[in-house]
Design a protein around this motif. Sequence first.
Motif, PDB file in Angstrom:
ATOM      1  N   VAL A  74       0.874  -1.172   0.000  1.00  0.00           N
ATOM      2  CA  VAL A  74       0.000   0.000   0.000  1.00  0.00           C
ATOM      3  C   VAL A  74       0.909   1.218   0.000  1.00  0.00           C
ATOM      4  N   GLY A  75       0.999   1.893  -1.145  1.00  0.00           N
ATOM      5  CA  GLY A  75       1.968   2.981  -1.276  1.00  0.00           C
ATOM      6  C   GLY A  75       3.377   2.430  -1.170  1.00  0.00           C
ATOM      7  N   ASP A  76       4.169   2.978  -0.247  1.00  0.00           N
ATOM      8  CA  ASP A  76       5.544   2.519  -0.045  1.00  0.00           C
ATOM      9  C   ASP A  76       5.665   1.481   1.063  1.00  0.00           C
ATOM     10  N   SER A  77       4.552   1.119   1.676  1.00  0.00           N
ATOM     11  CA  SER A  77       4.568   0.160   2.785  1.00  0.00           C
ATOM     12  C   SER A  77       4.296  -1.248   2.278  1.00  0.00           C
ATOM     13  N   LYS A  78       5.028  -2.221   2.838  1.00  0.00           N
ATOM     14  CA  LYS A  78       4.880  -3.615   2.441  1.00  0.00           C
ATOM     15  C   LYS A  78       4.385  -4.449   3.611  1.00  0.00           C
ATOM     16  N   PHE A  79       3.514  -5.423   3.296  1.00  0.00           N
ATOM     17  CA  PHE A  79       2.897  -6.240   4.335  1.00  0.00           C
ATOM     18  C   PHE A  79       2.913  -7.698   3.905  1.00  0.00           C
ATOM     19  N   LYS A  80       2.741  -8.582   4.887  1.00  0.00           N
ATOM     20  CA  LYS A  80       2.789 -10.024   4.636  1.00  0.00           C
ATOM     21  C   LYS A  80       1.818 -10.727   5.563  1.00  0.00           C
ATOM     22  N   ALA A  81       1.200 -11.808   5.044  1.00  0.00           N
ATOM     23  CA  ALA A  81       0.286 -12.594   5.873  1.00  0.00           C
ATOM     24  C   ALA A  81       0.098 -13.970   5.251  1.00  0.00           C
ATOM     25  N   ALA A  82      -0.362 -14.899   6.070  1.00  0.00           N
ATOM     26  CA  ALA A  82      -0.779 -16.216   5.596  1.00  0.00           C
ATOM     27  C   ALA A  82      -2.256 -16.380   5.930  1.00  0.00           C
ATOM     28  N   ALA A  83      -3.019 -16.877   4.985  1.00  0.00           N
ATOM     29  CA  ALA A  83      -4.460 -16.965   5.201  1.00  0.00           C
ATOM     30  C   ALA A  83      -5.054 -18.101   4.368  1.00  0.00           C
ATOM     31  N   TRP A  84      -6.159 -18.656   4.886  1.00  0.00           N
ATOM     32  CA  TRP A  84      -6.929 -19.646   4.154  1.00  0.00           C
ATOM     33  C   TRP A  84      -7.982 -18.921   3.319  1.00  0.00           C
ATOM     34  N   ALA A  85      -8.263 -19.469   2.136  1.00  0.00           N
ATOM     35  CA  ALA A  85      -9.226 -18.822   1.250  1.00  0.00           C
ATOM     36  C   ALA A  85     -10.038 -19.875   0.507  1.00  0.00           C
ATOM     37  N   PRO A  86     -11.378 -19.787   0.555  1.00  0.00           N
ATOM     38  CA  PRO A  86     -12.208 -20.710  -0.232  1.00  0.00           C
ATOM     39  C   PRO A  86     -12.335 -20.232  -1.680  1.00  0.00           C
ATOM     40  N   GLN A  87     -12.537 -21.186  -2.576  1.00  0.00           N
ATOM     41  CA  GLN A  87     -12.719 -20.864  -3.987  1.00  0.00           C
ATOM     42  C   GLN A  87     -13.741 -21.826  -4.577  1.00  0.00           C
TER      43      GLN A  87
END
Length: 220
Positions: A74-87
């Motif tokens: 988001v802009g110059d900021s970086k983020f990380k995560a792990a998540a479950w996702a249905p499809q």
Amino acid sequence: MMKQRWMCVVTAMVLTVQSVGAADLGRQPVTAVSSPGRVGGESMPVERAYQGDILLARLQAEFDLGWNSLDWEVGDSKFKAAAWAPQACVAYGVNDRVDVRGCIKVLSATDSEKDSSADVSFVRLGLGSRVWFAGGQDFVPYVGVYLNYYILDGESRSVSGMFGLSAEAGVAYLFNEWFAMHVGVHGETSVADGTVRVEGEDEKVALTSVGLGLGVTVLF
């Protein structure tokens, strides 16, 4: 070095397709399963189509749960995560090698540093195709590619969506003519930045993700 690796991958895929095609030329239209029937008190084999061909011109409903390692900016900021996702996907086999499909995936994640202001949520709509390497066996490898559109969501933010690409590879096991399970790996990336408004300023949004998925397919 990277070019040589890609050439090796392409060569291996071509040889795989050629070997599968050669196997198709020599096979009979039906084969026998191991479960016998009873006719006149004697055990008789039950005939059915080759498992690898049951995808021929079939409507499919697929449900998948995937684990995703997600990186976003988001802009110059970086983020990380792990998540479950249905499809969920709906597909149609145009022949015994290729299908066309539409999918919807829902994901919500919080940055691993627990920065709630960096929460990301999206609905991904995808249109793509899978190539199946069917060869008359119960295990059927596949690869797929998709063009995606991300509908972003953010708390108290004005957002706009973005386009992306994804790819997958895996193997399906066909239990019978109506039901299959699959496991695979997938990766995706945005190719055009989205936008969110943070503290009165528009900020660009981009994301990438890799993961594993396990799912079931019902054929009609």
